[in-house]
Every structure is written in structure tokens, then in C-alpha cells.
Scaffold this active site. Structure first.
Site, PDB file in Angstrom:
ATOM      1  N   ASP A  75     -17.103 -13.496   7.870  1.00 44.73           N
ATOM      2  CA  ASP A  75     -15.670 -13.213   7.826  1.00 44.73           C
ATOM      3  C   ASP A  75     -15.302 -12.596   9.173  1.00 44.73           C
ATOM      4  O   ASP A  75     -15.441 -11.395   9.383  1.00 44.73           O
ATOM      5  CB  ASP A  75     -15.387 -12.254   6.671  1.00 44.73           C
ATOM      6  CG  ASP A  75     -13.930 -11.802   6.601  1.00 44.73           C
ATOM      7  OD1 ASP A  75     -13.161 -12.113   7.528  1.00 44.73           O
ATOM      8  OD2 ASP A  75     -13.574 -11.111   5.624  1.00 44.73           O
ATOM      9  N   TYR A  91     -14.572  -5.346   3.014  1.00 43.85           N
ATOM     10  CA  TYR A  91     -13.190  -5.711   2.649  1.00 43.85           C
ATOM     11  C   TYR A  91     -12.978  -7.149   3.113  1.00 43.85           C
ATOM     12  O   TYR A  91     -13.169  -7.466   4.287  1.00 43.85           O
ATOM     13  CB  TYR A  91     -12.161  -4.794   3.313  1.00 43.85           C
ATOM     14  CG  TYR A  91     -10.745  -5.272   3.079  1.00 43.85           C
ATOM     15  CD1 TYR A  91     -10.079  -4.965   1.900  1.00 43.85           C
ATOM     16  CD2 TYR A  91     -10.096  -6.075   4.017  1.00 43.85           C
ATOM     17  CE1 TYR A  91      -8.795  -5.433   1.667  1.00 43.85           C
ATOM     18  CE2 TYR A  91      -8.820  -6.540   3.786  1.00 43.85           C
ATOM     19  CZ  TYR A  91      -8.174  -6.219   2.613  1.00 43.85           C
ATOM     20  OH  TYR A  91      -6.906  -6.692   2.373  1.00 43.85           O
ATOM     21  N   LYS A 140      -5.880 -13.682  11.833  1.00 38.56           N
ATOM     22  CA  LYS A 140      -5.346 -12.607  12.673  1.00 38.56           C
ATOM     23  C   LYS A 140      -5.150 -13.042  14.118  1.00 38.56           C
ATOM     24  O   LYS A 140      -4.152 -13.642  14.458  1.00 38.56           O
ATOM     25  CB  LYS A 140      -6.229 -11.359  12.551  1.00 38.56           C
ATOM     26  CG  LYS A 140      -6.132 -10.672  11.185  1.00 38.56           C
ATOM     27  CD  LYS A 140      -6.744  -9.301  11.214  1.00 38.56           C
ATOM     28  CE  LYS A 140      -6.750  -8.634   9.834  1.00 38.56           C
ATOM     29  NZ  LYS A 140      -5.434  -8.260   9.343  1.00 38.56           N
ATOM     30  N   TYR A 190       0.816  -1.222   0.000  1.00 40.11           N
ATOM     31  CA  TYR A 190       0.000   0.000   0.000  1.00 40.11           C
ATOM     32  C   TYR A 190       0.849   1.272   0.000  1.00 40.11           C
ATOM     33  O   TYR A 190       0.460   2.283   0.582  1.00 40.11           O
ATOM     34  CB  TYR A 190      -0.948   0.015   1.215  1.00 40.11           C
ATOM     35  CG  TYR A 190      -1.754  -1.237   1.394  1.00 40.11           C
ATOM     36  CD1 TYR A 190      -2.589  -1.709   0.382  1.00 40.11           C
ATOM     37  CD2 TYR A 190      -1.694  -1.977   2.576  1.00 40.11           C
ATOM     38  CE1 TYR A 190      -3.340  -2.863   0.534  1.00 40.11           C
ATOM     39  CE2 TYR A 190      -2.444  -3.132   2.736  1.00 40.11           C
ATOM     40  CZ  TYR A 190      -3.260  -3.563   1.712  1.00 40.11           C
ATOM     41  OH  TYR A 190      -4.005  -4.717   1.875  1.00 40.11           O
TER      42      TYR A 190
END
Length: 421
Positions: free
Chosen positions: A240, A137, A269, A9
Site C-alpha cells: 500500500d 491503516y 494521493k 473525523y
């Protein structure tokens, strides 16, 4: 000498040299320069126990002395079996089958393929598209990019390359909205399902907290309504929980706020406390048992090389043990109290002309501004104050490690508010 590392990014022409991290302890990491920075984002929301947690480090060391890796194709090992049993124990009732992979994006790819193949095996091959939400996302791989917000998301450059799926409006009712306030959101979702359910395999959503799409915080009643609509239209429900799982919203999983069991749930995560890359895609009997059959098509054709890695499984089990034994939900509730007091209850912040909204949910808080330009330079300025902040577009947020104490949490919020003074 310039590093050959290509950073994510980053605009290559204007990016500043990346500070080099040489270590960490608790909620802070240390730079080569000697600076110690309080990490307000816990390394993209995964280092929930902070850095160099002794139990997690020892778990990896012990496992490395026994077995670092072996393929899960045709073989198994005790850490994979034990972790799967633990995940079945702690996730919503009915998620009894665990498919491993190595990152949240791949875990979502697994979920999407699983949903499409499920309908194929049931004789519904037309149900091969997915339904996602605006502001979503789900990751940066090709399949995941195709179900991220196509308008405000970061992947518009690839629109011609990606498959086309369906999108419903992002829910607008906030977390604490009463049921009647969610009716309009659910009506919009119903409208899309009524038009396209014959080709929709699954509805994908980040429950309660749409993270990288702007930290949109939504109602548990929306999850309950979505569950009912999916059942009505023969569409699988996929949660998600890569960002929301393991306490981020105030309960162990966001689904727990609504007492809803999705057909498929994706975890990553916080699964390993951030110490190693790993993911798990869990499924109900309904999904799993559709793959039991006699044809070659009944095999689920996916197999990441590092799925079920013993090191990752072992540290994930230790991470969960620490979470439960040390009352992390209590720690998160305390962090939530500080965030609400320091941000929501500060009239100077909430009434600031550059601020459009301030939101808090669990151990997450965001200050939404009118434009991304307002936050230009905030990361460098925060570093001078000893805090690592990394905004997303026009959203200045914190998702701290759960071991962050009150004083450090107030330091983070003070720096966030200081930018607007």
C-alpha cells in the site's frame, strides 16, 4: 448560517467552525478571513507540488477541452493508456498491469479482491483471508477497515460488522537498523504465516512508513524478509504505497529502498499531485495471467464509474513529468536534511518529558508524545503562528509539499517545537 457539510473525523458537539479556504499558492492556502497558512500536511499528504501549480492547472484545462470523462468499460482513451505505460516505467520492475480506480481506499479494495480471486482461479479457494500488520491503516471502506489495526485503530466501533482477518505484530526495528535487528520482527511474521498460511491470500503492508497508524518508520530489511516469506508460503505481497509513493520516503517508491517488487502495488494521493482523486493498482504477470481463462470466473468483477478518468490521468502524467524534470528527489533530500537538523538534532526537543520519540524519513517527520492530551489545542495555536498543523492522536507530524523552501520548512519545525516550550 451553519454549513450543511458533514466534516470527517469530527465530533459534532464540540467541533469548531471550519475555516473556509478560498485559494492557494505554492505551499500555502488562503482563508476567507485573509489569513495565509503554511500547509505542513499538504492536505493529507497529496498536494506534493503545492497549490495552483501552473503546469498541473493547465493540464486539467487542456484535457477538459478534449474529453472530461468516458467509461472504461469496453472503451479506452489516450490519457489512460499513456499513464499506464508511465506507471509501468517508473514502478519496480515486473509491475506491468494497471487497474484504475478513484481513491486509495478503493485501490486497496481492488488489491484485496484481486489477491483472493487469484488464489480461487489457481484452485486454492481456502486462501481467502488477509494478513495485515498492527498499527496499519489502509482506508475507511469496509474491506479496508477490516485490515486496519483492530486495537489502536479508529474502527473498533465496527468490529462486529467487519470480516475477520489475521494480524502480525508491527515491525519495531527502525529504518536504519542492521539486518540482525530485524530478525525478531521477521520471526513474528513467520509465526503467523506458519499457523495460518493455508487460508491467507496476501500480506498487506505500508512499506517503511505506517502513516495514519502512528507514523511508524521501519526497515527495508523487513520488506526483503517479508518478500521471501511470502514466496515461501505462497502468499501474495501487497504494498500500500498510497501515502509512501511518489517520494515521501526519499525514493520514488518505498519499495525502491529494498529493491523489492511486490505482487500488487496500490498508488493514490501523490499520483495526481492531489489535484484530482485517482488511484492505480498495479500487478505482476503472475497475478494478471491467472485471470486469463475460459470461465466466467476469470473476469475480474470490479469497475468504479470514474476509473481511468481522463482529467485525472492527464494531470497524473503532468505531475510525474514535473517530479522528474525538476529533480524532486533532490528537493526531498534537502527537506530531509532540514527536518533532521531541526528536529532530530535538537536536544531540548528529544529530551523533553512530554516527548517519547522523534522520527524522520524522507519528507516526513513526527514528534511522538506520551498522550493525545499533550497536543490538545496545538492546531489552533499553530494557526496563530501562520502554520496549518493537524495532529493524529498523540503524534504531531509534518508531511510538507516538496516545493517548500528551507525557510518555510524551518518555520514549520519551529512551530512544532514551540508547542513544547
Amino acid at each position: 448560517m451553519t454549513s450543511p457539510v458533514w466534516h470527517p473525523y469530527a465530533h459534532l458537539k464540540t467541533q469548531s467552525p471550519a475555516p473556509k479556504v478560498v485559494g492557494g499558492e505554492g505551499p500555502r492556502f488562503t482563508l476567507e478571513s485573509g489569513e495565509s497558512l503554511l500547509d505542513a500536511t499538504c492536505s493529507w499528504w497529496c498536494m506534493i507540488h503545492g497549490y495552483r501549480h501552473p503546469r498541473l492547472v493547465k493540464a486539467i484545462q487542456r484535457q477538459a477541452d478534449e474529453l472530461c470523462h468516458v467509461m472504461l468499460g469496453g472503451l479506452t482513451h489516450e490519457p489512460a493508456d499513456r499513464l499506464a505505460r508511465e506507471l509501468v516505467r517508473v514502478t519496480p520492475e515486473g509491475l506491468d498491469h494497471v487497474f484504475y480506480s478513484d481513491s486509495g481506499s478503493v485501490g486497496m479494495e481492488v488489491a484485496m479482491k484481486m489477491a483472493v480471486q487469484y488464489h480461487q482461479l489457481r484452485g486454492r479457494p481456502a486462501k481467502h483471508r488477509l494478513l495485515s500488520l498492527m498499527k496499519a491503516y489502509h482506508g475507511d471502506t469496509a474491506g479496508c477497515m477490516a485490515v486496519c489495526d483492530p486495537e489502536e485503530g479508529m474502527h473498533s466501533l465496527f468490529s462486529g460488522y467487519l470480516p475477520r482477518h489475521h494480524f502480525a505484530p508491527a515491525p519495531t526495528a527502525p529504518f536504519d537498523a542492521p539486518p540482525e535487528a530485524v530478525e525478531q520482527d521477521l520471526a513474528a511474521l513467520r509465526a503467523v504465516l506458519e499457523r495460518h498460511h493455508e487460508e491467507i491470500a496476501a500480506l498487506l503492508m505500508e512499506p517503511l512508513l505506517q502513516a495514519a497508524g502512528g507514523l511508524n518508520m521501519t526497515s527495508p530489511h523487513y520488506l526483503q524478509g517479508a518478500r521471501a516469506l511470502c514466496d515461501e508460503f505462497d502468499v501474495l505481497l501487497v504494498f500500500d504505497e498510497v501515502a509512501t509513493g511518489f517520494g515521501r520516503t526519499g525514493k520514488l517508491f518505498a519499495a525502491d529502498h529494498a529493491a523489492v517488487t511486490p505482487d500488487i502495488m496500490v498508488l493514490s494521493k501523490g499520483l495526481t499531485g492531489g489535484y484530482l482523486g485517482h488511484a492505480a493498482t498495479l500487478a505482476t504477470d503472475r497475478v494478471h495471467d491467472a485471470f486469463i481463462g475460459d470461465t466466467p470466473e476469470h473476469a475480474f468483477m470490479h469497475g468504479p464509474t470514474f476509473m481511468g478518468n481522463p482529467l485525472a490521468c492527464r494531470v497524473a502524467m503532468e505531475s510525474l513529468a514535473v517530479f522528474e524534470e525538476e529533480d524532486y528527489l533532490g528537493k526531498i533530500a534537502r527537506l530531509n536534511g532540514v527536518l533532521r537538523e531541526e528536529l532530530l538534532d535538537d536536544p531540548d526537543l528529544t529530551a523533553h518529558p512530554a516527548v517519547t520519540d522523534v522520527r524522520v524519513l524522507g519528507a516526513t517527520a513526527v514528534i511522538e508524545t506520551r498522550s493525545a492530551d499533550i497536543l490538545t489545542g496545538v492546531g489552533a495555536w499553530a494557526r496563530e503562528q501562520g502554520v496549518w498543523l493537524r495532529p493524529i492522536d498523540r503524534w504531531l507530524y509534518t508531511m510538507p509539499a516538496y516545493i517548500t523552501d528551507d525557510a518555510d520548512m524551518r518555520r514549520i519545525t519551529e512551530v512544532m517545537k514551540g508547542w513544547f516550550r
